[in-house]
Design an enzyme around this catalytic site. Structure first.
Site, PDB file in Angstrom:
ATOM      1  N   CYS A  37      19.199  89.530  47.465  1.00  0.00           N
ATOM      2  CA  CYS A  37      19.430  88.076  47.484  1.00  0.00           C
ATOM      3  C   CYS A  37      18.911  87.457  48.777  1.00  0.00           C
ATOM      4  CB  CYS A  37      20.921  87.762  47.392  1.00  0.00           C
ATOM      5  SG  CYS A  37      21.789  88.652  46.096  1.00  0.00           S
ATOM      6  N   ASP A  38      19.214  88.083  49.899  1.00  0.00           N
ATOM      7  CA  ASP A  38      19.028  87.400  51.186  1.00  0.00           C
ATOM      8  C   ASP A  38      17.951  88.007  52.085  1.00  0.00           C
ATOM      9  OD1 ASP A  38      21.040  85.664  50.470  1.00  0.00           O
ATOM     10  OD2 ASP A  38      22.630  86.885  51.345  1.00  0.00           O
ATOM     11  N   CYS A  64      24.031  91.515  50.189  1.00  0.00           N
ATOM     12  CA  CYS A  64      23.023  91.628  49.130  1.00  0.00           C
ATOM     13  C   CYS A  64      21.615  91.465  49.692  1.00  0.00           C
ATOM     14  CB  CYS A  64      23.304  90.574  48.056  1.00  0.00           C
ATOM     15  SG  CYS A  64      22.108  90.580  46.703  1.00  0.00           S
TER      16      CYS A  64
HETATM   17  C1  FAD Z   1      27.252  86.441  49.528  1.00  0.00           C
HETATM   18  C2  FAD Z   1      26.520  86.650  48.215  1.00  0.00           C
HETATM   19  C3  FAD Z   1      25.264  86.083  48.031  1.00  0.00           C
HETATM   20  C4  FAD Z   1      24.605  86.257  46.829  1.00  0.00           C
HETATM   21  N1  FAD Z   1      23.391  85.669  46.674  1.00  0.00           N
HETATM   22  C5  FAD Z   1      22.738  85.787  45.493  1.00  0.00           C
HETATM   23  C6  FAD Z   1      21.471  85.166  45.295  1.00  0.00           C
HETATM   24  O1  FAD Z   1      20.941  84.513  46.196  1.00  0.00           O
HETATM   25  N2  FAD Z   1      20.874  85.330  44.095  1.00  0.00           N
HETATM   26  C7  FAD Z   1      21.437  86.067  43.070  1.00  0.00           C
HETATM   27  O2  FAD Z   1      20.849  86.157  42.010  1.00  0.00           O
HETATM   28  N3  FAD Z   1      22.620  86.679  43.245  1.00  0.00           N
HETATM   29  C8  FAD Z   1      23.287  86.556  44.423  1.00  0.00           C
HETATM   30  N4  FAD Z   1      24.493  87.196  44.603  1.00  0.00           N
HETATM   31  C9  FAD Z   1      25.025  88.007  43.503  1.00  0.00           C
HETATM   32  C10 FAD Z   1      25.654  87.076  42.439  1.00  0.00           C
HETATM   33  O3  FAD Z   1      26.552  86.217  43.080  1.00  0.00           O
HETATM   34  C11 FAD Z   1      26.357  87.885  41.370  1.00  0.00           C
HETATM   35  O4  FAD Z   1      25.453  88.796  40.790  1.00  0.00           O
HETATM   36  C12 FAD Z   1      26.889  86.963  40.270  1.00  0.00           C
HETATM   37  O5  FAD Z   1      27.718  85.968  40.809  1.00  0.00           O
HETATM   38  C13 FAD Z   1      27.668  87.740  39.217  1.00  0.00           C
HETATM   39  O6  FAD Z   1      28.134  86.820  38.293  1.00  0.00           O
HETATM   40  P1  FAD Z   1      29.355  87.121  37.322  1.00  0.00           P
HETATM   41  O7  FAD Z   1      29.411  85.945  36.415  1.00  0.00           O
HETATM   42  O8  FAD Z   1      29.212  88.459  36.725  1.00  0.00           O
HETATM   43  O9  FAD Z   1      30.667  87.192  38.215  1.00  0.00           O
HETATM   44  P2  FAD Z   1      31.198  86.533  39.548  1.00  0.00           P
HETATM   45  O10 FAD Z   1      30.262  85.561  40.148  1.00  0.00           O
HETATM   46  O11 FAD Z   1      31.660  87.696  40.370  1.00  0.00           O
HETATM   47  O12 FAD Z   1      32.470  85.730  39.036  1.00  0.00           O
HETATM   48  C14 FAD Z   1      33.607  86.380  38.564  1.00  0.00           C
HETATM   49  C15 FAD Z   1      34.590  85.340  38.068  1.00  0.00           C
HETATM   50  O13 FAD Z   1      35.692  85.977  37.439  1.00  0.00           O
HETATM   51  C16 FAD Z   1      36.881  85.335  37.821  1.00  0.00           C
HETATM   52  N5  FAD Z   1      37.988  86.252  37.597  1.00  0.00           N
HETATM   53  C17 FAD Z   1      38.203  87.488  38.122  1.00  0.00           C
HETATM   54  N6  FAD Z   1      39.352  88.012  37.645  1.00  0.00           N
HETATM   55  C18 FAD Z   1      39.863  87.078  36.781  1.00  0.00           C
HETATM   56  C19 FAD Z   1      41.034  87.024  35.957  1.00  0.00           C
HETATM   57  N7  FAD Z   1      41.922  88.026  35.919  1.00  0.00           N
HETATM   58  N8  FAD Z   1      41.250  85.908  35.210  1.00  0.00           N
HETATM   59  C20 FAD Z   1      40.360  84.879  35.218  1.00  0.00           C
HETATM   60  N9  FAD Z   1      39.238  84.892  35.951  1.00  0.00           N
HETATM   61  C21 FAD Z   1      38.997  85.977  36.730  1.00  0.00           C
HETATM   62  C22 FAD Z   1      36.640  84.920  39.270  1.00  0.00           C
HETATM   63  O14 FAD Z   1      37.517  83.878  39.673  1.00  0.00           O
HETATM   64  C23 FAD Z   1      35.188  84.443  39.170  1.00  0.00           C
HETATM   65  O15 FAD Z   1      35.149  83.114  38.738  1.00  0.00           O
HETATM   66  C24 FAD Z   1      25.189  87.028  45.784  1.00  0.00           C
HETATM   67  C25 FAD Z   1      26.445  87.604  45.972  1.00  0.00           C
HETATM   68  C26 FAD Z   1      27.113  87.424  47.171  1.00  0.00           C
HETATM   69  C27 FAD Z   1      28.487  88.041  47.352  1.00  0.00           C
END
Ligand code: FAD
Length: 312
Positions: A141-142, A138
């Site tokens: 992000c980084d 990302c």
């Molecule tokens: C390495 C990295 C660094 C990042 N750094 C940043 C940053 O510095 N700043 C920033 O704003 N964004 C950052 N991001 C992006 C950010 O992490 C995502 O945009 C954000 O986490 C998305 O949130 P979400 O709630 O949509 O889902 P996610 O964080 O993807 O969470 C998905 C959840 O769904 C759950 N899940 C999936 N399938 C199932 C199922 N069948 N049953 C129950 N639960 C399930 C998983 O266990 C997880 O808990 C980064 C991403 C990565 C990979």
């Protein structure tokens, strides 16, 4: 008798926890299933510098623990488990059935899907070892951490081209590694890359190894036509080969686009089924940030509350 839930939240990333905070404060008694990655994608990173409210930045895992505590403070029932099957009702006011861990059936009046997306990586050992130590998926992000430094971007599509031009504004030099002899990005994006002086594109080139023990020190690249290996100096490596939304479970049930992202209606979080809402990366291939995920999590809880209100 299946347990009856007013508001079921699937997934424990920023979208899920924010939905939980709002739903709990609206007395919807939310039950959250966390999935295997409790806290979501941010638990795979150490530094989060761009989430509002943390003037000195924070650690991804610590931030997600804060969100969990905040959701629990208002009574969210956070449970470890996977939703393994869904049977959603198509009727207004209908009951949505889900199965947890292939055994337990639940019935929910509303469902908020926040299962996120998974960044694709190359899968080579040195890359996996250095995630968080200079390897990132990302740039938004980084990228800031590599200000004035040299970085490598891997990928050939629109995302890779966008990440490369974004990084070119911050970093001194960007080297793009493209596996084929052409880029898949749109012509407009290719032109932007070509016009950016500090981006160099190497075609027919792949990563042989990311160099460095604990932090990235460079990349050994290999030309897949000639076999010639070259070392590229870099402190950051951005893998931009795509994301996969976690939507297998909803195939044939909910409307998705051609790449599997859930489709929501207009500016709302409503899916094509009444009482089923989607928030966060699972429905957003554009922004993919913690703060936007949290924002749509809030919207999903408000949409769910209004939906329930409209039934009575
Ligand atoms: C390495 C990295 C660094 C990042 N750094 C940043 C940053 O510095 N700043 C920033 O704003 N964004 C950052 N991001 C992006 C950010 O992490 C995502 O945009 C954000 O986490 C998305 O949130 P979400 O709630 O949509 O889902 P996610 O964080 O993807 O969470 C998905 C959840 O769904 C759950 N899940 C999936 N399938 C199932 C199922 N069948 N049953 C129950 N639960 C399930 C998983 O266990 C997880 O808990 C980064 C991403 C990565 C990979």
């Amino acid at each position: 008798m299946a347990e009856k839930i007013k508001c079921l939240i699937i997934g424990s990333g920023p979208a899920g926890y924010t939905a939980a905070i709002y739903a709990a404060r609206a007395d919807m008694k939310p039950v959250m299933y966390t999935g295997m990655q409790m806290g979501g994608q941010l638990t795979t990173t150490t530094e989060v510098d761009n989430f509002p409210g943390y003037p000195n930045g924070t650690d991804g895992t610590a931030m997600m623990e804060d969100l969990k505590n905040q959701a629990e403070r208002f009574g969210t029932d956070v449970r470890f488990g996977m939703i393994t099957k869904v049977e959603f009702s198509e009727k207004e006011g209908g009951v949505h059935k889900v199965i947890v861990d292939e055994t337990t059936e639940l019935e929910a009046e509303t469902v908020i899907i926040s299962t996120g997306a998974t960044a694709k990586y190359l899968g080579i050992e040195s890359e996996q070892r250095l995630i968080g130590g200079g390897v990132s998926a990302c740039a938004t992000c980084d990228g800031f951490f590599y200000k004035g430094q040299e970085v490598v971007v891997v990928g050939a599509g629109d995302t890779a081209a966008e990440e490369a031009t974004y990084l070119a504004n911050i970093c001194s030099k960007v080297t793009m590694l493209v596996r084929k002899d052409y880029m898949r990005a749109s012509k407009a994006m290719q032109h932007r890359v070509e016009r950016t002086e500090n981006i160099t594109v190497l075609f027919n080139t792949e990563i042989d190894e990311v160099l460095g023990d604990n932090v990235v020190e460079g990349v050994r690249a290999v030309n897949n036509q000639t076999g010639e290996k070259t070392e590229i100096s870099a402190t950051g490596v951005f893998i931009a080969i795509g994301h996969k939304p976690n939507t297998e479970l909803f195939k044939g049930v909910l409307e998705m686009d051609e790449t599997g992202y859930l489709i929501t209606k207009g500016k709302s979080t409503k899916t094509n089924l009444p009482g089923v809402f989607a928030a966060g990366d699972v429905q957003d291939k554009e922004y993919r940030q913690a703060v936007t995920a949290a924002g749509t999590g809030c919207m999903a809880a408000l949409d769910a509350e209004r939906y329930l209100g409209s039934l009575h």
